[in-house]
Design an enzyme around this catalytic site. Structure first.
Site, PDB file in Angstrom:
ATOM      1  N   TYR A  10      16.221  11.270 -56.688  1.00  7.38           N
ATOM      2  CA  TYR A  10      15.064  11.090 -55.805  1.00  7.38           C
ATOM      3  C   TYR A  10      14.783   9.604 -55.649  1.00  7.38           C
ATOM      4  O   TYR A  10      14.795   8.848 -56.623  1.00  7.38           O
ATOM      5  CB  TYR A  10      13.824  11.779 -56.398  1.00  7.38           C
ATOM      6  CG  TYR A  10      12.556  11.548 -55.596  1.00  7.38           C
ATOM      7  CD1 TYR A  10      12.132  12.460 -54.644  1.00  7.38           C
ATOM      8  CD2 TYR A  10      11.785  10.397 -55.779  1.00  7.38           C
ATOM      9  CE1 TYR A  10      10.983  12.249 -53.893  1.00  7.38           C
ATOM     10  CE2 TYR A  10      10.637  10.171 -55.038  1.00  7.38           C
ATOM     11  CZ  TYR A  10      10.239  11.102 -54.100  1.00  7.38           C
ATOM     12  OH  TYR A  10       9.107  10.869 -53.356  1.00  7.38           O
ATOM     13  N   GLU A  19      11.125   8.822 -47.733  1.00  6.57           N
ATOM     14  CA  GLU A  19      11.460   9.646 -48.897  1.00  6.57           C
ATOM     15  C   GLU A  19      12.861  10.221 -48.728  1.00  6.57           C
ATOM     16  O   GLU A  19      13.147  10.870 -47.728  1.00  6.57           O
ATOM     17  CB  GLU A  19      10.444  10.772 -49.049  1.00  6.57           C
ATOM     18  CG  GLU A  19      10.680  11.617 -50.300  1.00  6.57           C
ATOM     19  CD  GLU A  19       9.636  12.713 -50.446  1.00  6.57           C
ATOM     20  OE1 GLU A  19       8.932  12.725 -51.473  1.00  6.57           O
ATOM     21  OE2 GLU A  19       9.531  13.556 -49.532  1.00  6.57           O
TER      22      GLU A  19
END
Length: 387
Positions: free
Chosen positions: A109, A198
């Site tokens: 991530y 993101e």
């Protein structure tokens, strides 16, 4: 302003970041032709909506052959997806993204965002890719690294980048790609006025390559005027019609689920108004800030927006006149109420510049308007009126 995943990936490609090849489909008529031009077997079909949680709602499908891909594409186009971010009404799928499937070895991530509290640019990195980062923060806080960087013309230095990617445990070649990725995300934030990027998941595939498997980008609405290339990516199908109408008049409007419509000048005062409505047992139907210098036309448009919501059973107007003159507000309210044939209770609290003149305009209007002395009084009166 939000954009779709496929649009975010196009921006990443512009900056030399690795993403999987893919195609976009915007109507059922395109499905057969575009799929017939594909040459691989395994593809991932993704619904393009402005909401997270697509996979759990059936908006992401792995297909093993082109026949299955065509069948699933036809089923997904037009489907209503209900996720934790769409609300119970869900969102209709009006475009698809078909991407070559990746053989995933590891999911990571990485995100980059404006941290308003520190006035810095924050990078969040984690080994828990594919999960909601909020859940990771609660359940596995040690799996997350947050690195805050001062605004710099040349971007983060090598030591800061090393800290951002240290949790990933990358090979030398992967580290080189990761350094380029971090620099690129920073550049996009600066050069495109992004507020959030993101990458979840950022993957390492079985060929040991670092690839952005999913991408989300948000942009600063207030800076869109200088980013026409970003404004062109706006998808009105993904926005609430009332919010689109509000944007035409430069009104800050967000629809909520309550029964008391609010018209306020100033974001802080608007939040306080919503809070006090909840304090007295009701829910606000909207957030609506008409701004400091609203014209009569702008106020009329705001009033019509509130009344267009069928859930609204009463309206609370709370104005503190500074730049905004209370008499201008009052005339706008009277004009709008006469145009739409006002049929719900209306409570008005005016204070500040020309508030006496404003009250006189309301009193002469012959409309059924309840006047309030302060915010507490206004909230009690509108709650009592709709009860």
């Amino acid at each position: 302003m939000n954009i779709h995943e496929h649009q975010a990936k196009e921006i990443l490609r512009e900056y030399g970041v690795s993403v999987s090849p893919g195609i976009v489909i915007k109507s059922k008529n395109e499905i057969k032709k575009k799929i017939s031009e594909l040459r691989k077997d395994k593809y991932v079909l993704k619904a393009q909506i402005h909401a997270g949680g697509r996979g759990k709602a059936g908006g992401v499908k792995l297909t093993r052959d082109l026949a299955q891909l065509e069948k699933e594409s036809n089923k997904m186009m037009g489907k209503i997806l209900i996720t934790h971010q769409t609300g119970p009404a869900g969102k209709e799928v009006k475009r698809l993204y078909i991407e070559e499937a990746s053989d995933i070895k590891k999911e990571l991530y990485l995100s980059c965002l404006i941290d308003r509290e520190s006035s810095k640019i924050a990078f969040i990195s984690s080994t828990e890719g594919g999960m909601d980062i909020e859940k990771v923060a609660i359940e596995k806080p040690k799996k997350i690294i947050t690195t805050k960087i001062d605004l710099k013309s040349d971007g983060p230095n090598i030591q800061e980048i090393e800290n951002i990617i240290s949790i990933f445990n990358l090979s030398d070649l992967q580290k080189k790609d990761a350094i380029h990725l971090v620099k690129s995300l920073y550049k996009i934030v600066i050069e495109k006025d992004a507020t959030l990027i993101e990458i979840n998941p950022l993957i390492i595939n079985t060929n040991e390559e670092l690839i952005c498997l999913d991408a989300k980008m948000n942009f600063d609405d207030n800076a869109i005027f200088r980013r026409p290339e970003i404004f062109d990516l706006r998808d009105l199908n993904e926005e609430d019609p009332a919010e689109i109408e509000a944007s035409k008049y430069d009104l800050a409007y967000i629809k909520l689920n309550g029964s008391i419509g609010c018209m306020v000048n100033g974001a802080g005062l608007a939040m306080a108004t919503m809070d006090i409505i909840k304090l007295y047992g009701k829910e606000p139907a909207n957030f609506l800030d008409v701004g400091g210098g609203a014209s009569k036309e702008k106020v009329t448009a705001a009033f019509k927006l509130i009344l267009a919501d069928n859930n609204v059973k009463g309206i609370l107007i709370n104005i503190f006149g500074g730049i905004m003159r209370c008499d201008v507000l009052a005339q706008g309210v009277v004009d709008a109420a006469n145009q739409v044939n006002l049929s719900v209770p209306l409570v008005v609290r005016l204070a500040g510049t020309n508030f006496k003149e404003g009250k006189e305009i309301l009193e002469r209007s012959n409309l059924k308007i309840l006047s309030a002395s302060d915010l507490n009084d206004a909230a009690q009166k509108i709650v009592k009126a709709i009860n």
